[in-house]
Design a protein around this motif. Sequence first.
Motif, PDB file in Angstrom:
ATOM      1  N   ALA A  29       7.646   7.178   7.647  1.00 55.94           N
ATOM      2  CA  ALA A  29       7.153   7.988   6.536  1.00 55.94           C
ATOM      3  C   ALA A  29       7.278   7.245   5.214  1.00 55.94           C
ATOM      4  CB  ALA A  29       7.925   9.305   6.477  1.00 55.94           C
ATOM      5  N   THR A  30       8.410   6.545   5.020  1.00 60.09           N
ATOM      6  CA  THR A  30       8.594   5.760   3.798  1.00 60.09           C
ATOM      7  C   THR A  30       7.575   4.623   3.727  1.00 60.09           C
ATOM      8  OG1 THR A  30      10.960   6.257   3.882  1.00 60.09           O
ATOM      9  CG2 THR A  30      10.269   4.471   2.434  1.00 60.09           C
ATOM     10  N   LEU A  31       7.327   3.985   4.867  1.00 60.93           N
ATOM     11  CA  LEU A  31       6.345   2.899   4.916  1.00 60.93           C
ATOM     12  C   LEU A  31       4.956   3.408   4.553  1.00 60.93           C
ATOM     13  CD1 LEU A  31       5.590  -0.045   5.664  1.00 60.93           C
ATOM     14  CD2 LEU A  31       5.278   0.751   8.018  1.00 60.93           C
ATOM     15  N   LEU A  32       4.579   4.555   5.076  1.00 65.62           N
ATOM     16  CA  LEU A  32       3.255   5.104   4.782  1.00 65.62           C
ATOM     17  C   LEU A  32       3.124   5.448   3.304  1.00 65.62           C
ATOM     18  CD1 LEU A  32       0.518   6.089   5.771  1.00 65.62           C
ATOM     19  CD2 LEU A  32       1.583   8.284   6.348  1.00 65.62           C
ATOM     20  N   SER A  33       4.169   6.056   2.727  1.00 60.44           N
ATOM     21  CA  SER A  33       4.130   6.401   1.303  1.00 60.44           C
ATOM     22  C   SER A  33       4.028   5.142   0.440  1.00 60.44           C
ATOM     23  CB  SER A  33       5.380   7.194   0.927  1.00 60.44           C
ATOM     24  OG  SER A  33       5.458   8.404   1.648  1.00 60.44           O
ATOM     25  N   ALA A  34       4.825   4.118   0.769  1.00 62.45           N
ATOM     26  CA  ALA A  34       4.784   2.874  -0.002  1.00 62.45           C
ATOM     27  C   ALA A  34       3.437   2.182   0.143  1.00 62.45           C
ATOM     28  CB  ALA A  34       5.912   1.946   0.456  1.00 62.45           C
ATOM     29  N   PHE A  35       2.880   2.200   1.341  1.00 63.64           N
ATOM     30  CA  PHE A  35       1.578   1.566   1.582  1.00 63.64           C
ATOM     31  C   PHE A  35       0.482   2.233   0.755  1.00 63.64           C
ATOM     32  CE2 PHE A  35      -2.410   1.979   3.965  1.00 63.64           C
ATOM     33  CZ  PHE A  35      -2.826   0.656   3.988  1.00 63.64           C
ATOM     34  N   LEU A  36       0.411   3.568   0.806  1.00 68.81           N
ATOM     35  CA  LEU A  36      -0.617   4.276   0.049  1.00 68.81           C
ATOM     36  C   LEU A  36      -0.428   4.095  -1.456  1.00 68.81           C
ATOM     37  CD1 LEU A  36      -0.880   7.632   2.046  1.00 68.81           C
ATOM     38  CD2 LEU A  36      -2.558   5.791   1.957  1.00 68.81           C
ATOM     39  N   GLY A  37       0.841   4.161  -1.893  1.00 69.32           N
ATOM     40  CA  GLY A  37       1.102   3.987  -3.318  1.00 69.32           C
ATOM     41  C   GLY A  37       0.711   2.611  -3.811  1.00 69.32           C
ATOM     42  N   ALA A  38       1.101   1.575  -3.078  1.00 69.89           N
ATOM     43  CA  ALA A  38       0.762   0.211  -3.484  1.00 69.89           C
ATOM     44  C   ALA A  38      -0.748  -0.008  -3.450  1.00 69.89           C
ATOM     45  CB  ALA A  38       1.463  -0.792  -2.563  1.00 69.89           C
ATOM     46  N   ALA A  39      -1.423   0.559  -2.448  1.00 70.85           N
ATOM     47  CA  ALA A  39      -2.878   0.393  -2.359  1.00 70.85           C
ATOM     48  C   ALA A  39      -3.582   1.008  -3.560  1.00 70.85           C
ATOM     49  CB  ALA A  39      -3.389   1.012  -1.058  1.00 70.85           C
ATOM     50  N   ILE A  40      -3.162   2.197  -3.959  1.00 71.89           N
ATOM     51  CA  ILE A  40      -3.794   2.866  -5.098  1.00 71.89           C
ATOM     52  C   ILE A  40      -3.497   2.131  -6.399  1.00 71.89           C
ATOM     53  CG2 ILE A  40      -3.721   4.972  -6.492  1.00 71.89           C
ATOM     54  CD1 ILE A  40      -3.399   6.500  -3.858  1.00 71.89           C
ATOM     55  N   ILE A  41      -2.247   1.724  -6.590  1.00 74.50           N
ATOM     56  CA  ILE A  41      -1.875   1.019  -7.820  1.00 74.50           C
ATOM     57  C   ILE A  41      -2.629  -0.302  -7.929  1.00 74.50           C
ATOM     58  CG2 ILE A  41       0.035  -0.142  -8.989  1.00 74.50           C
ATOM     59  CD1 ILE A  41       1.871   2.030  -7.807  1.00 74.50           C
ATOM     60  N   MET A  42      -2.700  -1.061  -6.839  1.00 78.76           N
ATOM     61  CA  MET A  42      -3.420  -2.339  -6.865  1.00 78.76           C
ATOM     62  C   MET A  42      -4.916  -2.129  -7.071  1.00 78.76           C
ATOM     63  SD  MET A  42      -1.637  -4.505  -3.793  1.00 78.76           S
ATOM     64  CE  MET A  42       0.113  -4.836  -3.733  1.00 78.76           C
ATOM     65  N   THR A  43      -5.462  -1.109  -6.425  1.00 82.98           N
ATOM     66  CA  THR A  43      -6.901  -0.853  -6.546  1.00 82.98           C
ATOM     67  C   THR A  43      -7.298  -0.624  -7.998  1.00 82.98           C
ATOM     68  OG1 THR A  43      -7.080   0.064  -4.311  1.00 82.98           O
ATOM     69  CG2 THR A  43      -8.746   0.736  -5.915  1.00 82.98           C
TER      70      THR A  43
ATOM     71  N   GLY B 299     -10.910  -1.485  -1.752  1.00 84.97           N
ATOM     72  CA  GLY B 299     -11.001  -0.295  -2.586  1.00 84.97           C
ATOM     73  C   GLY B 299     -11.414  -0.612  -4.011  1.00 84.97           C
ATOM     74  N   GLY B 300     -10.919  -1.725  -4.562  1.00 82.22           N
ATOM     75  CA  GLY B 300     -11.292  -2.123  -5.907  1.00 82.22           C
ATOM     76  C   GLY B 300     -12.771  -2.449  -6.017  1.00 82.22           C
ATOM     77  N   GLN B 301     -13.285  -3.131  -5.018  1.00 82.13           N
ATOM     78  CA  GLN B 301     -14.711  -3.454  -5.018  1.00 82.13           C
ATOM     79  C   GLN B 301     -15.552  -2.182  -4.930  1.00 82.13           C
ATOM     80  OE1 GLN B 301     -16.428  -6.735  -5.145  1.00 82.13           O
ATOM     81  NE2 GLN B 301     -17.864  -5.112  -5.735  1.00 82.13           N
ATOM     82  N   ALA B 302     -15.119  -1.246  -4.083  1.00 79.94           N
ATOM     83  CA  ALA B 302     -15.843   0.019  -3.960  1.00 79.94           C
ATOM     84  C   ALA B 302     -15.776   0.819  -5.261  1.00 79.94           C
ATOM     85  CB  ALA B 302     -15.265   0.835  -2.799  1.00 79.94           C
ATOM     86  N   LEU B 303     -14.636   0.777  -5.936  1.00 75.10           N
ATOM     87  CA  LEU B 303     -14.496   1.491  -7.208  1.00 75.10           C
ATOM     88  C   LEU B 303     -15.416   0.899  -8.272  1.00 75.10           C
ATOM     89  CD1 LEU B 303     -12.968   3.663  -8.813  1.00 75.10           C
ATOM     90  CD2 LEU B 303     -11.252   1.927  -9.348  1.00 75.10           C
TER      91      LEU B 303
ATOM     92  N   LEU C 126       1.105  -4.968   3.223  1.00 72.31           N
ATOM     93  CA  LEU C 126       0.008  -4.437   4.037  1.00 72.31           C
ATOM     94  C   LEU C 126      -1.104  -3.839   3.191  1.00 72.31           C
ATOM     95  CD1 LEU C 126       2.057  -2.664   6.869  1.00 72.31           C
ATOM     96  CD2 LEU C 126       0.833  -4.836   7.025  1.00 72.31           C
ATOM     97  N   ALA C 127      -0.776  -3.436   1.948  1.00 72.59           N
ATOM     98  CA  ALA C 127      -1.756  -2.761   1.098  1.00 72.59           C
ATOM     99  C   ALA C 127      -2.692  -3.717   0.368  1.00 72.59           C
ATOM    100  CB  ALA C 127      -1.024  -1.892   0.065  1.00 72.59           C
ATOM    101  N   ILE C 128      -2.425  -5.009   0.396  1.00 75.26           N
ATOM    102  CA  ILE C 128      -3.234  -5.956  -0.386  1.00 75.26           C
ATOM    103  C   ILE C 128      -4.692  -5.952   0.070  1.00 75.26           C
ATOM    104  CG2 ILE C 128      -3.551  -8.391  -0.965  1.00 75.26           C
ATOM    105  CD1 ILE C 128      -0.521  -8.718  -0.841  1.00 75.26           C
ATOM    106  N   GLY C 129      -4.908  -6.077   1.372  1.00 81.02           N
ATOM    107  CA  GLY C 129      -6.278  -6.104   1.888  1.00 81.02           C
ATOM    108  C   GLY C 129      -7.055  -4.827   1.578  1.00 81.02           C
ATOM    109  N   PRO C 130      -6.527  -3.639   1.930  1.00 76.88           N
ATOM    110  CA  PRO C 130      -7.247  -2.399   1.571  1.00 76.88           C
ATOM    111  C   PRO C 130      -7.462  -2.236   0.080  1.00 76.88           C
ATOM    112  CG  PRO C 130      -5.574  -1.954   3.242  1.00 76.88           C
ATOM    113  CD  PRO C 130      -5.376  -3.372   2.797  1.00 76.88           C
TER     114      PRO C 130
END
Length: 436
Positions: free
Chosen positions: A18-32, A126-130, A118-122
Motif C-alpha cells: 500500500a505504501t509503495l502504491l501511494s508513493a508510486f502514484l504521488g511521484a508520478a503525479i508530481i513528476m508529470t 503522462g507529461g507528454q499527454a498533458l 518506478l514512476a519515472i516512465g509513466p
Amino acid sequence: MLVLALRSIRQRPGRFLATLLSAFLGAAIIMTFNSMHDTAGQSGVDPVSSGTLGTAAGVVGGYGTLLVFFAVASTLTVNVRQRTSELELLRCSGATPAQIKRMVVGEAVAVALVGAALAIGPAMLGGQALLDMFQDGGQVARSVEYSFGPIALMSGVYITLLAAAGAAFLAVRRATRRGGERAGARRFLAYGTLAAGAAGAGSTFVFSATDEALMAPAAYGAILLSIGLALLSPGLLNGMLHRLSPSGASGWLAVRNLRERSAHLAGTLVSLILFTAVSTATLTMQAVESDAVAASGLVKSVDAKNLETLNLTVVGIIAVFVCVMLVNSLYAATTYRSREFGQQRLAGATPGQVLGVVGAEGVILTFTGVLLGTLAALAGVVPFTVVRTDGVLPDQFLGTWLAMVSVTAATTLGTSLATARRVLRTPAVRAVAVTA
C-alpha cells in the motif's frame, strides 16, 4: 536499524504494498506536472504558453505534494498500528524509541525510493499527454516541445522521500505519545483550520461576480473546512454513535464495534470527507461558472480555460488518491480483523451475519463522511453561487453530489465487503490460532 528495516521489507513485502502504491502514484503525479516547468523553461517558448505551463505545475504540484503526504501517512499509520506487538517486542529486546523510529522511517524511505523510480516512465508519458491536452485546447502553442528534465526528476524523488520520511516519523510518534497530548494537538489544529476555512469562504463576498479569482477563496475555504472536520471526525462519529439506536443484531454490533474503533477510523473518514467536499465543491462551482459564461455569450479566455483544466485535473487527482487511500485503509483494517471474525464464527455467527455487520459499519461510515463533506462543500458553493448568479443553491449541485456520493459508497462498501469475504475464506479455528 537500517539493516533490520531492509530485512523486514524482504520478509513481508505485502505489508508495504500500500505504501509503495501511494508513493508510486504521488511521484508520478508530481513528476508529470513539474515536467511542465522543464518544458516552459526551454528557449523559444512564448510567454502565454510559459504562463499556462507554470501555473499547471505550481498549482497541481502543490496539491500533489499534500496528497502524497496524506496518502503515505494514512497507509503508514495503519501499518504501524498493526505492528504494535512487534514494536513492543523490539523495545523489550533493548531497542530505544529513537532506534524504532529510525527503523520505520528507513522502511518508508526505501519503499518510497522504489516507488519514485518506478514512476519515472509513466510520468514521462503522462507529461507528454498533458502537454498535448493543453495544445489541443489552444492554451499552449503547437511549437512547444515536451521536456522531462531535472526539475521533474528531482522534485518527484525529493518530495516523495521527504513525505514518506515525515509521514513515517509522525506515525510512530502518534503510536507512542499519550492520548491526551495527541487529542489536544489535534483539536487545536482542527479549530484553527476551521477558522481559516470559514474566513476563506466568507471572503468570497468581497469579490465581484466578474473577478477571475472569485472561485479561489470559496474553493480553498471548502478544502480547509473539510480538513478541519476530518480532524474532528473521530469525535463527531463517536458522538453520533452514542445517539444511534439500531435495530437488529447486525446494526447493534456494528455500532458497538465502531464505538470501540472510532479513534482508529481517522484515515477512512479523512478520505471520505475530503473526496466528498473537494470534488463536489470544485465540480459544482466550475459548472456554475461555465453556465454563467455560456449564458452571457462570451468566449472563455485562456486564463478561464486554464482554470477549468486545472480544476478538473485537481479533482481527478484527488479522486484517484482518495480512492487509493480508502481502499488501502479499509483493506488493511478489515484484514487485521481476521481473528475477530473467527471468534464471531466460533461463537455461532454465520459468514452472512459477519458480512452484515461489516456492511452496516460501512453504511454508517459512509453516511458520516458524506454528511461532513457535504457541509464543507456547501460552505464554499453557497457563497460562490450568491456572488456569481444571485442564487443560493445551484441546480448543478444535486447531480454532482449524487455522483460523488455514489462513487464514495461504492468504494467503501465494495472494498469492505470484498475484503471481509476474502478473510472469511480462512477457517475460523485457523484464523483465531494464527493471529492469537
